[in-house]
Design a protein around this motif. Structure first.
Motif, PDB file in Angstrom:
ATOM      1  N   UNK A 188     -31.523   2.606  13.863  1.00  0.00           N
ATOM      2  CA  UNK A 188     -31.100   3.820  14.569  1.00  0.00           C
ATOM      3  C   UNK A 188     -31.199   3.659  16.090  1.00  0.00           C
ATOM      4  N   UNK A 189     -30.589   2.542  16.560  1.00  0.00           N
ATOM      5  CA  UNK A 189     -30.481   2.343  18.006  1.00  0.00           C
ATOM      6  C   UNK A 189     -31.670   1.678  18.658  1.00  0.00           C
ATOM      7  N   UNK A 190     -32.686   1.263  17.899  1.00  0.00           N
ATOM      8  CA  UNK A 190     -33.825   0.557  18.488  1.00  0.00           C
ATOM      9  C   UNK A 190     -33.344  -0.777  19.033  1.00  0.00           C
ATOM     10  N   UNK A 191     -33.606  -1.064  20.295  1.00  0.00           N
ATOM     11  CA  UNK A 191     -33.079  -2.262  20.954  1.00  0.00           C
ATOM     12  C   UNK A 191     -34.064  -3.421  20.809  1.00  0.00           C
ATOM     13  N   UNK A 192     -34.033  -4.076  19.648  1.00  0.00           N
ATOM     14  CA  UNK A 192     -34.877  -5.254  19.461  1.00  0.00           C
ATOM     15  C   UNK A 192     -34.176  -6.199  18.494  1.00  0.00           C
ATOM     16  N   UNK A 193     -34.457  -7.486  18.654  1.00  0.00           N
ATOM     17  CA  UNK A 193     -33.788  -8.489  17.830  1.00  0.00           C
ATOM     18  C   UNK A 193     -34.458  -8.520  16.458  1.00  0.00           C
ATOM     19  N   UNK A 194     -33.880  -7.792  15.520  1.00  0.00           N
ATOM     20  CA  UNK A 194     -34.469  -7.707  14.189  1.00  0.00           C
ATOM     21  C   UNK A 194     -33.496  -8.159  13.108  1.00  0.00           C
ATOM     22  N   UNK A 195     -32.347  -8.664  13.535  1.00  0.00           N
ATOM     23  CA  UNK A 195     -31.341  -9.107  12.576  1.00  0.00           C
ATOM     24  C   UNK A 195     -31.156 -10.608  12.702  1.00  0.00           C
ATOM     25  N   UNK A 196     -31.549 -11.349  11.665  1.00  0.00           N
ATOM     26  CA  UNK A 196     -31.434 -12.800  11.667  1.00  0.00           C
ATOM     27  C   UNK A 196     -30.634 -13.239  10.449  1.00  0.00           C
ATOM     28  N   UNK A 197     -29.561 -13.984  10.687  1.00  0.00           N
ATOM     29  CA  UNK A 197     -28.715 -14.432   9.580  1.00  0.00           C
ATOM     30  C   UNK A 197     -28.121 -15.797   9.895  1.00  0.00           C
ATOM     31  N   UNK A 198     -28.111 -16.651   8.883  1.00  0.00           N
ATOM     32  CA  UNK A 198     -27.426 -17.940   8.949  1.00  0.00           C
ATOM     33  C   UNK A 198     -26.250 -17.877   7.990  1.00  0.00           C
ATOM     34  N   UNK A 199     -25.052 -18.023   8.528  1.00  0.00           N
ATOM     35  CA  UNK A 199     -23.830 -18.014   7.720  1.00  0.00           C
ATOM     36  C   UNK A 199     -23.491 -19.459   7.389  1.00  0.00           C
ATOM     37  N   UNK A 200     -23.506 -19.796   6.114  1.00  0.00           N
ATOM     38  CA  UNK A 200     -23.246 -21.172   5.695  1.00  0.00           C
ATOM     39  C   UNK A 200     -22.008 -21.237   4.813  1.00  0.00           C
ATOM     40  N   UNK A 201     -21.248 -22.293   5.002  1.00  0.00           N
ATOM     41  CA  UNK A 201     -20.052 -22.510   4.180  1.00  0.00           C
ATOM     42  C   UNK A 201     -19.721 -23.991   4.235  1.00  0.00           C
ATOM     43  N   UNK A 202     -19.184 -24.521   3.148  1.00  0.00           N
ATOM     44  CA  UNK A 202     -18.824 -25.934   3.118  1.00  0.00           C
ATOM     45  C   UNK A 202     -17.521 -26.207   3.856  1.00  0.00           C
ATOM     46  N   UNK A 203     -16.780 -25.128   4.129  1.00  0.00           N
ATOM     47  CA  UNK A 203     -15.461 -25.272   4.745  1.00  0.00           C
ATOM     48  C   UNK A 203     -15.483 -24.767   6.184  1.00  0.00           C
ATOM     49  N   UNK A 204     -15.241 -25.672   7.125  1.00  0.00           N
ATOM     50  CA  UNK A 204     -15.289 -25.301   8.537  1.00  0.00           C
ATOM     51  C   UNK A 204     -14.185 -24.313   8.897  1.00  0.00           C
ATOM     52  N   UNK A 262     -24.130  -9.286  20.874  1.00  0.00           N
ATOM     53  CA  UNK A 262     -25.148  -8.267  20.601  1.00  0.00           C
ATOM     54  C   UNK A 262     -26.543  -8.882  20.757  1.00  0.00           C
ATOM     55  N   UNK A 263     -27.364  -8.390  21.707  1.00  0.00           N
ATOM     56  CA  UNK A 263     -28.693  -8.972  21.914  1.00  0.00           C
ATOM     57  C   UNK A 263     -29.649  -8.750  20.745  1.00  0.00           C
ATOM     58  N   UNK A 264     -29.297  -7.839  19.855  1.00  0.00           N
ATOM     59  CA  UNK A 264     -30.172  -7.550  18.707  1.00  0.00           C
ATOM     60  C   UNK A 264     -29.863  -8.446  17.508  1.00  0.00           C
ATOM     61  N   UNK A 265     -28.827  -9.261  17.633  1.00  0.00           N
ATOM     62  CA  UNK A 265     -28.378 -10.064  16.496  1.00  0.00           C
ATOM     63  C   UNK A 265     -28.616 -11.547  16.760  1.00  0.00           C
ATOM     64  N   UNK A 266     -29.315 -12.190  15.846  1.00  0.00           N
ATOM     65  CA  UNK A 266     -29.502 -13.638  15.889  1.00  0.00           C
ATOM     66  C   UNK A 266     -28.659 -14.241  14.764  1.00  0.00           C
ATOM     67  N   UNK A 267     -27.551 -14.878  15.142  1.00  0.00           N
ATOM     68  CA  UNK A 267     -26.598 -15.369  14.152  1.00  0.00           C
ATOM     69  C   UNK A 267     -26.342 -16.862  14.348  1.00  0.00           C
TER      70      UNK A 267
END
Length: 294
Positions: free
Chosen positions: A121-137, A155-160
């Motif tokens: 709900x709008x809290x400005x902190x990096x709390x989203x961490x995700x690694x998107x993996x795929x065999x096909x570039x 987005x500064x809150x997203x670690x992707x």
């Protein structure tokens, strides 16, 4: 004279025997090579395991730029609802470290990010961490472009992170994620059991495995109707919308080759997961499979 003739005949016989032994040895090698080559299915075809990896790669290389559009066309947009329900079942919390396998175009990842943001709900902190993996570039490239267009990369809150990797042998350390998702991707893998074992390996104790995949309808009449639509309509759609028939013929065949809900549940348990369950969506057209690393 007779002795010379006899010696010549013996020499010819010896040469013939040597050629026979060489031919037999060559034939044995060929037979051994054939027997040692492991085979699997590519749709309804039987091919070598090595060949399947190449063919699946070619399929998604071909359809990458039309992949999301064709998902909308083939499912009449229902795949969006399935994926929304899938994310609701995952119910990630701030601090969740997600590996989204076979997630190239970002559909599941973007839902995950939005879900966490709604919780914050709008809290400005990096709390989203995700690694998107795929065999096909090519699929990952489509996902990156979508992420940039939708503003996720800034987005500064997203670690992707984006990782081109094989689900059967991930270049990742043990126990580095607490959630693992794979949506409509596991049936394209050559060794489903190895994918499950790798998922178990990279999850922390208490981590959750969640898979969304096409399944079998328990009602035989509905399954027959679904088969008619799949085989008679979807390849035609692929030709009209994406200019590709064969990739979508393969896709519908691969659905029929995938284990049904109970068999897949057993495979997940054999990989070590516990509290394994599945939930049918749209009469069993697809299912959500869940398991925990205890």
């Amino acid at each position: 004279m007779a002795l010379r003739k006899l010696l010549l005949e013996n020499q010819l016989v010896s040469q013939h025997l040597r050629r026979c032994r060489q031919m037999c040895a060559q034939a044995a090698v060929k037979v051994e090579n054939v027997n040692s080559t492991k085979h699997t299915h590519f749709g309804f075809q039987t091919i070598s395991e090595e060949e399947k990896t190449k063919k699946v790669h070619e399929v998604f290389e071909t359809v990458a730029d039309k992949y999301d559009l064709m998902n909308d066309v083939m499912s009449f947009g229902i795949h969006r609802i399935w994926k929304d329900i899938f994310m609701q079942r995952l119910a990630p919390r701030p601090g969740t470290k997600l590996l989204d396998m076979a997630g190239g175009t970002g559909d599941i990842t973007f839902r995950y990010i939005n879900y966490i943001k709604n919780l914050n709900q709008g809290v400005n902190e990096k709390s989203t961490s995700v690694t998107v993996a795929d065999i096909n570039q090519a699929m990952l490239d489509v996902g990156k472009q979508r992420a940039e267009r939708q503003g996720y990369t800034k987005d500064p809150c997203v670690e992707m992170q984006w990782l081109c990797a094989d689900a059967e042998k991930l270049p990742l350390p043990d126990e580095c994620f607490n959630a693992y998702t794979i949506a409509f991707g596991i049936r394209n893998c050559t060794h489903v059991n190895k994918v499950l074992e790798e998922a178990y390996r990279v999850l922390e104790p208490g981590g959750r495995f969640l898979c969304l995949e096409f399944s079998q309808l328990p009602n035989s009449t509905m399954q027959w109707l679904y088969d008619q639509y799949s085989f008679q309509v979807i390849p035609v759609m692929g030709q009209l919308v994406a200019g590709q028939w064969k990739p979508y013929q393969y896709l519908v065949e691969s659905i029929r080759q995938f284990p049904n809900q109970e068999r897949f549940k057993n495979m997940i348990e054999e990989a070590g997961f516990r509290h394994v369950t599945y939930e049918n969506l749209t009469l069993g057209v697809c299912s959500i499979h869940s398991g925990f690393k205890i």
